[in-house]
Motif scaffolding. Structure first.
Motif, mmCIF file in Angstrom:
data_model
loop_
_atom_site.group_PDB
_atom_site.id
_atom_site.type_symbol
_atom_site.label_atom_id
_atom_site.label_comp_id
_atom_site.label_asym_id
_atom_site.label_seq_id
_atom_site.Cartn_x
_atom_site.Cartn_y
_atom_site.Cartn_z
ATOM 1 N N LYS A 394 -8.676 -11.424 11.654
ATOM 2 C CA LYS A 394 -7.981 -10.290 11.038
ATOM 3 C C LYS A 394 -7.708 -10.573 9.568
ATOM 4 O O LYS A 394 -7.741 -11.723 9.125
ATOM 5 N N ARG A 395 -7.450 -9.531 8.820
ATOM 6 C CA ARG A 395 -6.970 -9.647 7.443
ATOM 7 C C ARG A 395 -5.658 -8.874 7.368
ATOM 8 O O ARG A 395 -5.451 -7.905 8.092
ATOM 9 N N TYR A 396 -4.764 -9.305 6.485
ATOM 10 C CA TYR A 396 -3.506 -8.561 6.429
ATOM 11 C C TYR A 396 -3.482 -7.568 5.280
ATOM 12 O O TYR A 396 -4.172 -7.715 4.264
ATOM 13 N N VAL A 397 -2.668 -6.545 5.459
ATOM 14 C CA VAL A 397 -2.322 -5.595 4.402
ATOM 15 C C VAL A 397 -0.813 -5.678 4.234
ATOM 16 O O VAL A 397 -0.067 -5.607 5.223
ATOM 17 N N LEU A 398 -0.365 -5.889 3.014
ATOM 18 C CA LEU A 398 1.071 -6.011 2.732
ATOM 19 C C LEU A 398 1.496 -4.839 1.862
ATOM 20 O O LEU A 398 0.764 -4.442 0.950
ATOM 21 N N PHE A 399 2.664 -4.278 2.138
ATOM 22 C CA PHE A 399 3.181 -3.260 1.214
ATOM 23 C C PHE A 399 4.694 -3.361 1.093
ATOM 24 O O PHE A 399 5.380 -3.856 1.988
ATOM 25 N N GLU A 400 5.183 -2.905 -0.056
ATOM 26 C CA GLU A 400 6.620 -2.838 -0.315
ATOM 27 C C GLU A 400 6.949 -1.447 -0.832
ATOM 28 O O GLU A 400 6.242 -0.917 -1.696
ATOM 29 N N ARG A 401 8.030 -0.875 -0.331
ATOM 30 C CA ARG A 401 8.540 0.395 -0.855
ATOM 31 C C ARG A 401 9.927 0.144 -1.423
ATOM 32 O O ARG A 401 10.898 0.012 -0.691
ATOM 33 N N ASN A 402 10.010 0.046 -2.742
ATOM 34 C CA ASN A 402 11.312 -0.135 -3.390
ATOM 35 C C ASN A 402 11.882 1.241 -3.720
ATOM 36 O O ASN A 402 11.893 1.683 -4.868
ATOM 37 N N TYR A 403 12.308 1.914 -2.701
ATOM 38 C CA TYR A 403 12.812 3.286 -2.827
ATOM 39 C C TYR A 403 13.646 3.570 -1.581
ATOM 40 O O TYR A 403 13.166 3.407 -0.456
ATOM 41 N N ARG A 404 14.900 3.949 -1.792
ATOM 42 C CA ARG A 404 15.822 4.226 -0.692
ATOM 43 C C ARG A 404 15.884 3.045 0.273
ATOM 44 O O ARG A 404 15.853 3.194 1.488
ATOM 45 N N SER A 405 15.951 1.842 -0.304
ATOM 46 C CA SER A 405 16.113 0.624 0.493
ATOM 47 C C SER A 405 17.013 -0.322 -0.295
ATOM 48 O O SER A 405 17.015 -0.323 -1.517
ATOM 49 N N GLN A 406 17.806 -1.136 0.425
ATOM 50 C CA GLN A 406 18.726 -2.062 -0.228
ATOM 51 C C GLN A 406 18.199 -3.486 -0.271
ATOM 52 O O GLN A 406 18.503 -4.233 -1.192
ATOM 53 N N HIS A 407 17.435 -3.868 0.749
ATOM 54 C CA HIS A 407 17.014 -5.259 0.888
ATOM 55 C C HIS A 407 15.490 -5.307 0.944
ATOM 56 O O HIS A 407 14.862 -4.547 1.676
ATOM 57 N N LEU A 408 14.898 -6.213 0.168
ATOM 58 C CA LEU A 408 13.443 -6.338 0.112
ATOM 59 C C LEU A 408 12.845 -6.550 1.502
ATOM 60 O O LEU A 408 13.269 -7.428 2.248
ATOM 61 N N GLN A 409 11.846 -5.729 1.827
ATOM 62 C CA GLN A 409 11.075 -5.888 3.064
ATOM 63 C C GLN A 409 9.601 -5.843 2.692
ATOM 64 O O GLN A 409 9.106 -4.810 2.269
ATOM 65 N N LEU A 410 8.920 -6.958 2.838
ATOM 66 C CA LEU A 410 7.470 -6.981 2.641
ATOM 67 C C LEU A 410 6.825 -6.796 4.000
ATOM 68 O O LEU A 410 6.863 -7.697 4.856
ATOM 69 N N GLN A 411 6.266 -5.632 4.228
ATOM 70 C CA GLN A 411 5.639 -5.307 5.504
ATOM 71 C C GLN A 411 4.240 -5.921 5.525
ATOM 72 O O GLN A 411 3.438 -5.689 4.621
ATOM 73 N N VAL A 412 3.932 -6.709 6.552
ATOM 74 C CA VAL A 412 2.635 -7.389 6.660
ATOM 75 C C VAL A 412 1.977 -6.959 7.963
ATOM 76 O O VAL A 412 2.476 -7.274 9.047
ATOM 77 N N ILE A 413 0.872 -6.215 7.846
ATOM 78 C CA ILE A 413 0.206 -5.649 9.023
ATOM 79 C C ILE A 413 -1.218 -6.183 9.095
ATOM 80 O O ILE A 413 -1.993 -6.038 8.144
ATOM 81 N N PRO A 414 -1.596 -6.815 10.211
ATOM 82 C CA PRO A 414 -2.973 -7.310 10.344
ATOM 83 C C PRO A 414 -3.932 -6.194 10.745
ATOM 84 O O PRO A 414 -3.574 -5.285 11.502
ATOM 85 N N VAL A 415 -5.149 -6.257 10.214
ATOM 86 C CA VAL A 415 -6.210 -5.299 10.535
ATOM 87 C C VAL A 415 -7.454 -6.099 10.910
ATOM 88 O O VAL A 415 -7.826 -7.036 10.192
ATOM 89 N N PRO A 416 -8.117 -5.794 12.036
ATOM 90 C CA PRO A 416 -9.306 -6.557 12.427
ATOM 91 C C PRO A 416 -10.377 -6.557 11.344
ATOM 92 O O PRO A 416 -10.666 -5.524 10.729
ATOM 93 N N LEU A 417 -10.966 -7.723 11.104
ATOM 94 C CA LEU A 417 -12.003 -7.853 10.073
ATOM 95 C C LEU A 417 -13.207 -6.972 10.351
ATOM 96 O O LEU A 417 -13.840 -6.450 9.427
ATOM 97 N N ASP A 418 -13.543 -6.787 11.644
ATOM 98 C CA ASP A 418 -14.729 -5.994 11.966
ATOM 99 C C ASP A 418 -14.444 -4.495 11.997
ATOM 100 O O ASP A 418 -15.341 -3.694 12.222
ATOM 101 N N LEU A 419 -13.184 -4.116 11.754
ATOM 102 C CA LEU A 419 -12.831 -2.691 11.769
ATOM 103 C C LEU A 419 -13.101 -2.037 10.420
ATOM 104 O O LEU A 419 -13.588 -0.904 10.340
ATOM 105 N N CYS A 420 -12.794 -2.750 9.346
ATOM 106 C CA CYS A 420 -12.983 -2.179 8.011
ATOM 107 C C CYS A 420 -12.959 -3.293 6.974
ATOM 108 O O CYS A 420 -12.428 -4.373 7.213
#
Length: 531
Positions: A394-420
């Motif tokens: 798998k490979r990961y995709v990370l995103f951050e939304r610094n909007y209407r949030s108080q505490h940093l959350q780096l969302q890390v979602i794995p995606v299968p390598l053979d999917l895309c």
């Protein structure tokens, strides 16, 4: 003023009659540019009258060559010639320069499917030679017009719909490569018996390259088609060489990302905007010199003279925080790794069982606010997660939304390598952003978000495990679930029902079991257990 038309297919009286009618109503045009099949299987009778001089085209008409074996005989000279009075065959490939300075690049035929290429086809060598003849000219910025018969492959990427035409399968990859390199202001094509005016697209990478003019791609239908699709296009164009630079590079409001981004990346990288000897210019966000990838020194200080920053304590939350590790609100059964400054936790209602969050232990609102030691540990967690997910295909995709949030959350979602591919992921984010009128820009891989965002500025950013990043500065409203919606979409994970975390939340025993399983699998990669 110019006219462009699609496949004439021998209907000379129809096209020239239409041109006469337009000129009677709107005044004289300078030329007619014909793409696609100028001749058809029943052309001979009408053509004989023009070839003999009995009839004459109403304005100078320039045509491309044959697209099939049947019409080759109409083009006696492969290098171009006058076919009849006021009707000129441009040639196999080349550049036509008008007396006004207008530059028209052209490529006749369809892409060869075999070698050697038939006389009615072009090869990779033809495209390479045409590119070389133009790209080698000093200060080349692009051409005014590009004429090809086939559509460029993938021209519909990031764009308005092309109707029944599948732009991922239709057209020529070589034409895409040509358009990506020559950067025409207008690109005309035909052959698909369809009219398609694509939204204009950029020819530069925002924040990385100086602004350039946009390209407008227009595909035209066949002359006198029964479906009444547009086959004749009138436009006015001032030669690029006669325009003020500021006027030339104006970006229309509906401009899109370049559909040939993949080709641009494969091409040799453009020279850096600034050389190592030059002072960094204040209007650029990034230093593209020998210090690339690091924040530039403060004004008036050399790198060696700057004093190390004292570690600053994170600000205290103004109320209860769900993510400060010391807070009683934290759902500690989801925590899977604890470092010195950061920790990992499974996402509540995750897109997948191994969807995790990287969170600072102290209270920081965004990546931009992090101290150097916290940022260093975030980087270590990213590297560990990359290795972990790659071991699982798998490979990961990370995103951050610094909007209407108080505490940093780096969302890390794995995606299968053979999917895309990573390019597919970027295209999915950019395409959905454009649909929602969100300007998502690519920024240099080795730059950090602090170079484009100031503390307190709302933003959204995506990062791939390759280091590639997309950034949006939030100026108004922003969809809170945007990152999840893109990843859950049919283009990627194909689980649109999981776009909202509240629809995915599991019971506490199930969450605890998932966390135990993740800890066990992640243990060989968890640096916090060794440090």
């Amino acid at each position: 003023r110019r006219l462009a038309c699609g496949d004439v297919e021998g209907r000379l009286e129809a096209i020239f009659g239409r041109v006469r009618a337009i000129q009677a109503k709107s005044g004289r045009f300078d030329m007619l540019l014909c793409v696609g099949n100028f001749f058809g299987s029943t052309s001979e009778a009408e053509w004989a009258e023009y070839r003999s001089g009995a009839k004459k085209a109403p304005i100078p008409t320039f045509v491309l060559g044959a697209n099939n074996q049947d019409t080759l005989s109409y083009f006696p000279d492969v290098s171009g010639c006058e076919l009849a009075e006021n009707i000129t065959y441009l040639g196999r490939r080349g550049v036509y320069s008008g007396c006004s300075g207008l530059q028209i690049a052209y490529l006749s035929g369809t892409e060869a499917q075999q070698q050697p290429a038939p006389a009615h086809s072009f090869s990779a060598k033809d495209v390479a030679e045409l590119k070389a003849s133009l790209l080698s000219t000093p200060n080349f910025r692009g051409v005014d017009i590009l004429l090809t018969s086939p559509w460029p492959r993938d021209v519909g990427t990031f764009a308005n719909s092309a109707g029944e035409i599948d732009t991922k399968k239709c057209g020529s990859k070589l034409v895409s490569d040509l358009a990506a390199s020559l950067k025409p202001r207008y690109h005309f094509a035909a052959l698909e018996k369809a009219y398609y005016e694509r939204l204009p697209y950029r020819n530069h990478v925002v924040l990385q390259e100086t602004p350039q003019h946009v390209t407008r791609f227009i595909a035209l239908a066949d002359v006198s088609n029964t479906s009444k699709k547009k086959y004749l296009y009138a436009f006015s164009i001032v030669p690029m060489s006669s325009m003020e630079p500021a006027e030339l590079v104006k970006q229309p409001q509906d401009v899109t990302e370049n559909p040939y981004r993949k080709l641009r990346k494969e091409a040799p990288k453009s020279k850096a905007l600034l050389s190592a000897e030059e002072e960094p210019a204040c209007q650029f966000f990034f230093d593209l010199n020998k210090h690339q990838g690091k924040k530039r020194p403060s004004e008036g200080k050399e790198r060696g003279d700057s004093q190390p920053k004292q570690a600053k304590k994170p600000p205290q939350p103004t109320g209860p925080c769900w993510f400060c590790l010391a807070s009683p609100e934290v759902e500690k059964h989801l925590v899977v790794s604890i470092g010195t400054h950061c920790y990992l936790a499974l996402a509540k209602g995750g897109l997948s069982p191994d969807h995790v969050l990287i969170l600072p232990i102290g209270h920081y609102q965004s990546v931009v606010d992090l101290s150097s030691e916290v940022l260093e540990e975030v980087t270590k967690y990213k590297a560990a997660l990359k290795e972990f997910f790659r071991s699982k295909g798998k490979r990961y995709v990370l995103f951050e939304r610094n909007y209407r949030s108080q505490h940093l959350q780096l969302q890390v979602i794995p995606v299968p390598l053979d999917l895309c591919t990573s390019e597919d992921i970027k295209e999915a984010f950019i395409a959905q952003a454009q649909e929602q009128q969100i300007e998502l820009l690519e920024i240099p891989e080795h730059s950090d978000i602090a170079q484009v965002a100031q503390p307190g500025m709302p933003y959204f950013y995506v990062e791939l495990d390759t280091g590639e990043k997309l950034f949006h500065r939030i100026r108004g409203r922003f969809p809170l679930q945007f990152g999840r919606e893109v990843l859950a979409s049919e283009a990627l994970l194909a689980q649109p029902q999981r776009a909202d975390w509240r629809q995915c939340a599991a019971q506490r025993p199930e969450e605890s079991a998932q966390a135990r399983a993740f800890r066990r699998e992640f243990e060989p990669f968890d640096f916090s257990l060794r440090d």
